[in-house]
Design a protein around this motif. Sequence first.
Motif, PDB file in Angstrom:
ATOM      1  N   PHE A 143      29.224 -22.007  -5.552  1.00  9.29           N
ATOM      2  CA  PHE A 143      29.983 -21.237  -4.578  1.00  9.29           C
ATOM      3  C   PHE A 143      30.632 -22.154  -3.793  1.00  9.29           C
ATOM      4  O   PHE A 143      30.147 -23.319  -3.357  1.00  9.29           O
ATOM      5  N   ARG A 154      32.791 -16.712   7.186  1.00  9.14           N
ATOM      6  CA  ARG A 154      31.680 -15.905   7.540  1.00  9.14           C
ATOM      7  C   ARG A 154      31.705 -15.207   8.984  1.00  9.14           C
ATOM      8  O   ARG A 154      31.223 -14.165   9.203  1.00  9.14           O
ATOM      9  N   ILE A 177      18.516 -12.174  -0.287  1.00  3.99           N
ATOM     10  CA  ILE A 177      18.840 -12.579  -1.848  1.00  3.99           C
ATOM     11  C   ILE A 177      20.419 -13.294  -1.917  1.00  3.99           C
ATOM     12  O   ILE A 177      21.392 -12.462  -1.771  1.00  3.99           O
ATOM     13  N   GLY A 178      20.550 -14.586  -2.033  1.00  3.30           N
ATOM     14  CA  GLY A 178      21.646 -15.096  -2.032  1.00  3.30           C
ATOM     15  C   GLY A 178      22.218 -15.327  -0.709  1.00  3.30           C
ATOM     16  O   GLY A 178      23.061 -14.913  -0.339  1.00  3.30           O
ATOM     17  N   ALA A 179      21.355 -15.862   0.246  1.00  4.10           N
ATOM     18  CA  ALA A 179      21.539 -15.703   1.680  1.00  4.10           C
ATOM     19  C   ALA A 179      22.411 -16.633   2.248  1.00  4.10           C
ATOM     20  O   ALA A 179      22.931 -16.865   3.406  1.00  4.10           O
ATOM     21  N   THR A 208      23.278 -13.983   8.118  1.00  4.13           N
ATOM     22  CA  THR A 208      23.029 -12.809   8.158  1.00  4.13           C
ATOM     23  C   THR A 208      21.574 -12.509   8.831  1.00  4.13           C
ATOM     24  O   THR A 208      21.347 -11.896   9.896  1.00  4.13           O
ATOM     25  N   GLU A 258      18.039 -18.645  -1.948  1.00  5.81           N
ATOM     26  CA  GLU A 258      19.240 -19.379  -1.975  1.00  5.81           C
ATOM     27  C   GLU A 258      19.041 -20.161  -3.164  1.00  5.81           C
ATOM     28  O   GLU A 258      18.182 -21.141  -3.245  1.00  5.81           O
ATOM     29  N   SER A 299      21.790 -22.700  -4.037  1.00  9.10           N
ATOM     30  CA  SER A 299      22.283 -23.924  -3.861  1.00  9.10           C
ATOM     31  C   SER A 299      21.399 -24.626  -2.790  1.00  9.10           C
ATOM     32  O   SER A 299      21.129 -24.156  -1.736  1.00  9.10           O
ATOM     33  N   MET A 321      24.014 -24.866   0.656  1.00 11.58           N
ATOM     34  CA  MET A 321      24.216 -23.886   1.599  1.00 11.58           C
ATOM     35  C   MET A 321      23.311 -23.821   2.818  1.00 11.58           C
ATOM     36  O   MET A 321      23.737 -23.410   3.903  1.00 11.58           O
ATOM     37  N   ALA A 367      19.084 -14.364  -7.933  1.00  8.68           N
ATOM     38  CA  ALA A 367      18.482 -12.976  -7.949  1.00  8.68           C
ATOM     39  C   ALA A 367      17.916 -12.676  -9.167  1.00  8.68           C
ATOM     40  O   ALA A 367      17.209 -11.753  -9.114  1.00  8.68           O
ATOM     41  N   GLU A 368      18.145 -13.486 -10.159  1.00  6.89           N
ATOM     42  CA  GLU A 368      17.469 -12.747 -11.531  1.00  6.89           C
ATOM     43  C   GLU A 368      16.213 -13.520 -11.537  1.00  6.89           C
ATOM     44  O   GLU A 368      15.201 -12.930 -12.289  1.00  6.89           O
ATOM     45  N   THR A 411      23.729  -9.773   0.736  1.00 10.01           N
ATOM     46  CA  THR A 411      25.096  -9.553   1.289  1.00 10.01           C
ATOM     47  C   THR A 411      26.255 -10.336   0.502  1.00 10.01           C
ATOM     48  O   THR A 411      26.161 -11.708   0.503  1.00 10.01           O
ATOM     49  N   LEU A 416      29.127 -11.827  -7.526  1.00 10.70           N
ATOM     50  CA  LEU A 416      29.631 -12.743  -7.974  1.00 10.70           C
ATOM     51  C   LEU A 416      29.801 -12.838  -9.421  1.00 10.70           C
ATOM     52  O   LEU A 416      28.763 -12.281 -10.243  1.00 10.70           O
ATOM     53  N   VAL A 419      26.715 -13.402 -12.160  1.00 12.46           N
ATOM     54  CA  VAL A 419      25.077 -12.908 -11.703  1.00 12.46           C
ATOM     55  C   VAL A 419      24.884 -11.739 -12.495  1.00 12.46           C
ATOM     56  O   VAL A 419      25.633 -10.819 -12.761  1.00 12.46           O
TER      57      VAL A 419
HETATM   58  C1  LIG Z   1      29.727 -15.230  -0.543  1.00 13.73           C
HETATM   59  S1  LIG Z   1      28.328 -16.078  -0.431  1.00 13.73           S
HETATM   60  C2  LIG Z   1      27.359 -14.847   0.526  1.00 13.73           C
HETATM   61  C3  LIG Z   1      26.166 -15.657   1.232  1.00 13.73           C
HETATM   62  C4  LIG Z   1      25.373 -14.829   2.427  1.00 13.73           C
HETATM   63  N1  LIG Z   1      24.876 -13.693   1.587  1.00 13.73           N
HETATM   64  C5  LIG Z   1      26.365 -14.075   3.216  1.00 13.73           C
HETATM   65  O1  LIG Z   1      26.752 -13.070   3.580  1.00 13.73           O
HETATM   66  O2  LIG Z   1      26.867 -15.054   4.239  1.00 13.73           O
HETATM   67  C6  LIG Z   1      27.321 -15.875  -2.030  1.00 13.73           C
HETATM   68  C7  LIG Z   1      25.968 -16.617  -2.123  1.00 13.73           C
HETATM   69  O3  LIG Z   1      25.349 -16.285  -3.367  1.00 13.73           O
HETATM   70  C8  LIG Z   1      24.680 -17.602  -3.811  1.00 13.73           C
HETATM   71  N2  LIG Z   1      24.491 -17.155  -5.283  1.00 13.73           N
HETATM   72  C9  LIG Z   1      24.993 -17.852  -6.464  1.00 13.73           C
HETATM   73  N3  LIG Z   1      24.453 -17.499  -7.739  1.00 13.73           N
HETATM   74  C10 LIG Z   1      23.485 -16.666  -7.146  1.00 13.73           C
HETATM   75  C11 LIG Z   1      22.486 -15.918  -7.889  1.00 13.73           C
HETATM   76  N4  LIG Z   1      22.408 -15.989  -9.231  1.00 13.73           N
HETATM   77  N5  LIG Z   1      21.584 -15.422  -7.123  1.00 13.73           N
HETATM   78  C12 LIG Z   1      21.559 -15.536  -6.072  1.00 13.73           C
HETATM   79  N6  LIG Z   1      22.192 -16.065  -5.159  1.00 13.73           N
HETATM   80  C13 LIG Z   1      23.412 -16.670  -5.701  1.00 13.73           C
HETATM   81  C14 LIG Z   1      25.712 -18.574  -3.637  1.00 13.73           C
HETATM   82  O4  LIG Z   1      25.232 -19.896  -3.621  1.00 13.73           O
HETATM   83  C15 LIG Z   1      26.140 -18.298  -2.070  1.00 13.73           C
HETATM   84  O5  LIG Z   1      25.297 -18.793  -1.088  1.00 13.73           O
END
Ligand SMILES: C[S@@+](CC[C@H](N)C(=O)[O-])C[C@H]1O[C@@H](n2cnc3c(N)ncnc32)[C@H](O)[C@@H]1O
Length: 213
Positions: free
Chosen positions: A12, A25, A50-52, A57, A71, A73, A76, A90-91, A106, A111, A114
């Motif tokens: 990301f 954000r 998930i993917g925080a 948030t 997360e 990354s 991040m 997530a997986e 959120t 993406l 995913v």
């Molecule tokens: C658009 S950002 C959203 C971050 C946060 N949820 C928010 O609302 O501010 C997407 C996030 O998803 C993470 N991400 C990427 N691939 C992912 C995966 N396979 N599973 C979970 N998170 C993932 C990225 O690293 C990034 O932090």
Amino acid sequence: MKKIKNEDYIHFYGSDHKDLFEIERKAMDRDALVIKRLDELLPNGRVVDIGAGNGYTASRLTKDRIMTCVEPSTTMPNFDLPVNWVWGTAEKMPFHDNYFDAAYSTWAYFLPGVDKTKGLAEVKRVVKKDGLIIVVDNAGEDEFCSFADSCISSDKEFYEKNGFSSEMIKTSFRFDSLKESKALMWTFFGKEKMKDNIKLEYEYKVIIYSLKV
Ligand SMILES: C[S@@+](CC[C@H](N)C(=O)[O-])C[C@H]1O[C@@H](n2cnc3c(N)ncnc32)[C@H](O)[C@@H]1O
């Protein structure tokens, strides 16, 4: 847990450009409409985000919850926030079955790349029976998404097919300055497309999918 490899998650842009992600954000849920709704919907107890991202948030939810942020990354997360951080995707999440009272994500499931089917199976595994799963994403058909060359709205069909109900929040991307708007909108949609379109505010719609497990 197996080591997370680069190909296991979506790199990301916010991992490298924290300043830009902060602009995004702040602008995208300016009046905290999504956060307020999540606060109403989510139960107390153990909740996983998930993917925080940087934890924006999770750190703004007000009720009495034990928050865990997942997360992939390493750059991040904001480790200064009062949430627990766990490295995962997530997986594949390193938790026991039936561990959380609720889970939400959120703007992370949308993406490209995913695996939503694997992600849904994994989140159902870690959430208790009678628990709640929430996914927040772009609703599409709004001014903001209209600048994208390809579709950046969520896959409504996928969530409906899997039994989620949905509700829409009409909001806007609202920037503090034209300079911030330009920095983000040029990065997202290109200088050419945005050259006569830089504004402080763009209409934006968000969709909240919910499923009782
Ligand atoms: C658009 S950002 C959203 C971050 C946060 N949820 C928010 O609302 O501010 C997407 C996030 O998803 C993470 N991400 C990427 N691939 C992912 C995966 N396979 N599973 C979970 N998170 C993932 C990225 O690293 C990034 O932090």
